[in-house]
Each structure stands twice: as structure tokens, then as C-alpha cells.
Motif scaffolding. Sequence first.
Motif, PDB file in Angstrom:
ATOM      1  N   UNK A 297      -8.314  11.267 -11.399  1.00 55.84           N
ATOM      2  CA  UNK A 297      -7.990  11.923 -10.128  1.00 55.84           C
ATOM      3  C   UNK A 297      -8.851  11.423  -8.968  1.00 55.84           C
ATOM      4  N   UNK A 298     -10.132  11.234  -9.192  1.00 58.49           N
ATOM      5  CA  UNK A 298     -11.021  10.778  -8.111  1.00 58.49           C
ATOM      6  C   UNK A 298     -10.646   9.372  -7.648  1.00 58.49           C
ATOM      7  N   UNK A 299     -10.296   8.507  -8.577  1.00 55.53           N
ATOM      8  CA  UNK A 299      -9.875   7.149  -8.215  1.00 55.53           C
ATOM      9  C   UNK A 299      -8.566   7.184  -7.452  1.00 55.53           C
ATOM     10  N   UNK A 300      -7.648   8.004  -7.925  1.00 52.76           N
ATOM     11  CA  UNK A 300      -6.362   8.145  -7.227  1.00 52.76           C
ATOM     12  C   UNK A 300      -6.590   8.614  -5.795  1.00 52.76           C
ATOM     13  N   UNK A 301      -7.432   9.622  -5.621  1.00 49.31           N
ATOM     14  CA  UNK A 301      -7.699  10.164  -4.285  1.00 49.31           C
ATOM     15  C   UNK A 301      -8.324   9.095  -3.385  1.00 49.31           C
ATOM     16  N   UNK A 302      -9.267   8.339  -3.932  1.00 49.77           N
ATOM     17  CA  UNK A 302      -9.897   7.282  -3.149  1.00 49.77           C
ATOM     18  C   UNK A 302      -8.908   6.210  -2.720  1.00 49.77           C
ATOM     19  N   UNK A 303      -8.022   5.826  -3.624  1.00 48.85           N
ATOM     20  CA  UNK A 303      -7.027   4.799  -3.295  1.00 48.85           C
ATOM     21  C   UNK A 303      -5.991   5.318  -2.295  1.00 48.85           C
ATOM     22  N   UNK A 304      -5.606   6.584  -2.425  1.00 48.80           N
ATOM     23  CA  UNK A 304      -4.688   7.170  -1.442  1.00 48.80           C
ATOM     24  C   UNK A 304      -5.350   7.172  -0.068  1.00 48.80           C
ATOM     25  N   UNK A 305      -6.615   7.532  -0.022  1.00 43.36           N
ATOM     26  CA  UNK A 305      -7.355   7.515   1.239  1.00 43.36           C
ATOM     27  C   UNK A 305      -7.391   6.097   1.817  1.00 43.36           C
ATOM     28  N   UNK A 306      -7.623   5.121   0.963  1.00 42.72           N
ATOM     29  CA  UNK A 306      -7.616   3.728   1.424  1.00 42.72           C
ATOM     30  C   UNK A 306      -6.248   3.338   1.972  1.00 42.72           C
ATOM     31  N   UNK A 307      -5.188   3.843   1.369  1.00 40.21           N
ATOM     32  CA  UNK A 307      -3.846   3.493   1.856  1.00 40.21           C
ATOM     33  C   UNK A 307      -3.650   3.960   3.289  1.00 40.21           C
ATOM     34  N   UNK A 308      -4.219   5.113   3.624  1.00 36.78           N
ATOM     35  CA  UNK A 308      -4.120   5.603   5.003  1.00 36.78           C
ATOM     36  C   UNK A 308      -5.010   4.778   5.939  1.00 36.78           C
TER      37      UNK A 308
ATOM     38  N   UNK B 214       0.815  -1.212   0.000  1.00 34.29           N
ATOM     39  CA  UNK B 214       0.000   0.000   0.000  1.00 34.29           C
ATOM     40  C   UNK B 214       0.854   1.269   0.000  1.00 34.29           C
ATOM     41  N   UNK B 215       1.999   1.248   0.671  1.00 39.06           N
ATOM     42  CA  UNK B 215       2.889   2.414   0.640  1.00 39.06           C
ATOM     43  C   UNK B 215       3.453   2.628  -0.764  1.00 39.06           C
ATOM     44  N   UNK B 216       3.766   1.521  -1.439  1.00 41.11           N
ATOM     45  CA  UNK B 216       4.250   1.598  -2.814  1.00 41.11           C
ATOM     46  C   UNK B 216       3.163   2.152  -3.724  1.00 41.11           C
ATOM     47  N   UNK B 217       1.943   1.642  -3.547  1.00 42.91           N
ATOM     48  CA  UNK B 217       0.827   2.144  -4.347  1.00 42.91           C
ATOM     49  C   UNK B 217       0.599   3.631  -4.101  1.00 42.91           C
TER      50      UNK B 217
END
Length: 131
Positions: free
Chosen positions: A71-82, A55-58
Motif C-alpha cells: 500500500x505505501x508503495x502504491x500511494x507513493x507511485x500514485x503521488x508521483x503520477x500527479x 503514468x495515467x495507465x500506471x
Amino acid sequence: MSIAAYHQTIAESDDPRKIEYRVFLRITLALERNGSADWRSSDLKDALWRNLELWNTLRADLLEDGNALPEALRAGLVSLSFTVERHSQRVLRGEGGVDLLVDINRAVMQGLQGARQPARELVTEDLSYGA
């Protein structure tokens, strides 16, 4: 799998989605296999560490300017990583199980295969786990 190995594997592949799916699958199976272990289990800690590393790599890749995902998908996945990071810390303290992590990984795996569950639904679900 180290970050360098992950990037090398992706670079050498014709279909990065299949490689990402397999990486998620291996790590998710390890989480499931060790999910009922005591929180002090070295096998559980190893599975959690590998999941965090993935997840840190992603997250690092998602935050790159050249990332082609919407952008919305990227933001959602970054949020999931946290979310993955926070929940992993709970598991490592013996305050929760791996179910949320497995659910998140499985949802991403479905997305890699074309089925989609919005990332914001998964983040919202985090509020109900171990609250």
C-alpha cells in the motif's frame, strides 16, 4: 503506446517488470532526446504525451483493488503520477524542462531493476524544480 497495447504487452509477457522497464526506457529516452527542444516542439509534446499516458495507465492500475504492490508503495507511485501530470503541464506552458520527469522515470526504472529510491523523496524533490 496505447493503454490497451500496454495491457496486452504486459499480459503476454513472462516478466512484466522487464516490459515495464522497456516502456519507461523508450519514453525516457524520447524525453531526453527532445528535452532541449522548444516547448512548442511536436516531438517534445509527443514524448510528454506518451509519458503522461504511461503514468495515467500506471495510476489506474495502482488504484485497482487487486493490485499486489504494498500500500505505501502504491500511494507513493500514485503521488508521483500527479507530480508527473503537474510538471508536464509546466513544460507544455514553457515554464520548465523535462529533467524532473526524466529523474522520476529513471528512479522507477531503478526500482524495476531492484534498486530503490523512496517515492516520497522524489515527490519532495519536485518542490525544488521550477519553483
